[in-house]
Enzyme design. Sequence first.
Site, PDB file in Angstrom:
ATOM      1  N   ARG A  67      55.283  53.765  43.999  1.00 38.30           N
ATOM      2  CA  ARG A  67      53.890  53.319  45.383  1.00 38.30           C
ATOM      3  C   ARG A  67      54.437  54.634  45.946  1.00 38.30           C
ATOM      4  NH1 ARG A  67      49.432  50.111  44.658  1.00 38.30           N
ATOM      5  NH2 ARG A  67      48.284  50.597  47.046  1.00 38.30           N
ATOM      6  N   ILE A  94      45.835  49.922  48.588  1.00 39.85           N
ATOM      7  CA  ILE A  94      45.995  49.756  50.379  1.00 39.85           C
ATOM      8  C   ILE A  94      47.438  50.742  50.548  1.00 39.85           C
ATOM      9  CG2 ILE A  94      47.306  48.467  51.921  1.00 39.85           C
ATOM     10  CD1 ILE A  94      44.968  47.531  50.642  1.00 39.85           C
ATOM     11  N   THR A 110      35.602  51.397  56.100  1.00 46.38           N
ATOM     12  CA  THR A 110      34.135  50.423  55.920  1.00 46.38           C
ATOM     13  C   THR A 110      34.671  49.605  54.943  1.00 46.38           C
ATOM     14  OG1 THR A 110      32.335  49.956  55.561  1.00 46.38           O
ATOM     15  CG2 THR A 110      33.861  52.247  54.701  1.00 46.38           C
ATOM     16  N   HIS A 111      34.637  48.188  55.715  1.00 48.06           N
ATOM     17  CA  HIS A 111      35.014  46.624  54.362  1.00 48.06           C
ATOM     18  C   HIS A 111      33.446  46.333  54.505  1.00 48.06           C
ATOM     19  CE1 HIS A 111      36.707  43.913  52.946  1.00 48.06           C
ATOM     20  NE2 HIS A 111      35.953  42.818  53.568  1.00 48.06           N
ATOM     21  N   GLY A 145      48.391  46.919  57.420  1.00 48.48           N
ATOM     22  CA  GLY A 145      47.417  45.646  57.068  1.00 48.48           C
ATOM     23  C   GLY A 145      47.071  45.830  56.367  1.00 48.48           C
ATOM     24  N   ASP A 147      42.648  45.377  56.308  1.00 48.78           N
ATOM     25  CA  ASP A 147      41.546  45.412  57.424  1.00 48.78           C
ATOM     26  C   ASP A 147      41.842  44.742  57.724  1.00 48.78           C
ATOM     27  OD1 ASP A 147      39.916  44.803  53.585  1.00 48.78           O
ATOM     28  OD2 ASP A 147      40.770  46.676  54.167  1.00 48.78           O
TER      29      ASP A 147
HETATM   30  C1  GRF Z   1      31.453  49.708  50.157  1.00 41.92           C
HETATM   31  O1  GRF Z   1      30.314  48.668  49.915  1.00 41.92           O
HETATM   32  C2  GRF Z   1      33.256  49.526  50.719  1.00 41.92           C
HETATM   33  O2  GRF Z   1      33.112  48.846  51.633  1.00 41.92           O
HETATM   34  C3  GRF Z   1      32.998  48.888  49.303  1.00 41.92           C
HETATM   35  O3  GRF Z   1      32.645  49.212  48.171  1.00 41.92           O
HETATM   36  C4  GRF Z   1      31.801  49.896  48.265  1.00 41.92           C
HETATM   37  C5  GRF Z   1      31.873  51.066  47.992  1.00 41.92           C
HETATM   38  O4  GRF Z   1      30.579  51.597  48.277  1.00 41.92           O
HETATM   39  N1  GRF Z   1      35.172  48.975  49.875  1.00 41.92           N
HETATM   40  P1  GRF Z   1      30.516  52.745  47.419  1.00 41.92           P
HETATM   41  O5  GRF Z   1      31.624  54.088  46.861  1.00 41.92           O
HETATM   42  O6  GRF Z   1      30.432  53.761  49.029  1.00 41.92           O
HETATM   43  O7  GRF Z   1      28.888  53.613  47.054  1.00 41.92           O
END
Ligand code: GRF
Length: 202
Positions: A67, A94, A110-111, A145, A147
Amino acid sequence: RRLVVLVSGSGTNLQALLDEIAATGAEAYGAEVVAVGADREGIEGLARAERAGLPTFVCKVKDHPTREEWDAALAEAVAAHEPDLVVSAGFMKIVGKEFLARFGGRFVNTHPALLPSFPGAHGVRDALAYGAKVTGCTVHFVDDGVDTGPIIAQGVVEVRDEDDESALHERIKDVERRLLVEVVGLLARNGYRIEGRKVVIQ
Ligand code: GRF
């Protein structure tokens, strides 16, 4: 500012960035996507990059003995494009110490949930299962970590009784794509400082 975007799936967040930069112009927006990387082949996110004429790279965990070696290879592949900012837009791996040593502090993710609630790979499903009435999305800097890095911005999305995971995720993604485009542009144009858990955009 030079952006490298990492994807693992449909790439609609990537597409939102590409569309905004095309509409606004890289100068006015403050950044341009210079390459797109993925952890797997054959995903729509890579097809979107190719359609935009962008260089792409794929760094698969199973192609490396450990990894750590995958992490180092990913860092190398990203570094080759000399990014100012790396954006994880649905990248589902990760990263490790090597990657963070090189890009920590300029690596955003983005989460699809309101962190610190519902971190991890199933944030939408977990919020729905928990019975949350509102959820949303979070753009944050990546730390060591899962998220857990300093939050830059969040958007709220109501959960509807009739929602299933995909309906809710689509509604979250509508907010998320706009939030990501706004945040990346702000960071690129204004510069920023990270003070502990606070992000100060100049
Ligand atoms: C997004 O909602 C992201 O936050 C999550 O997976 C989705 C990815 O969507 N981890 P895309 O591949 O950008 O359409």
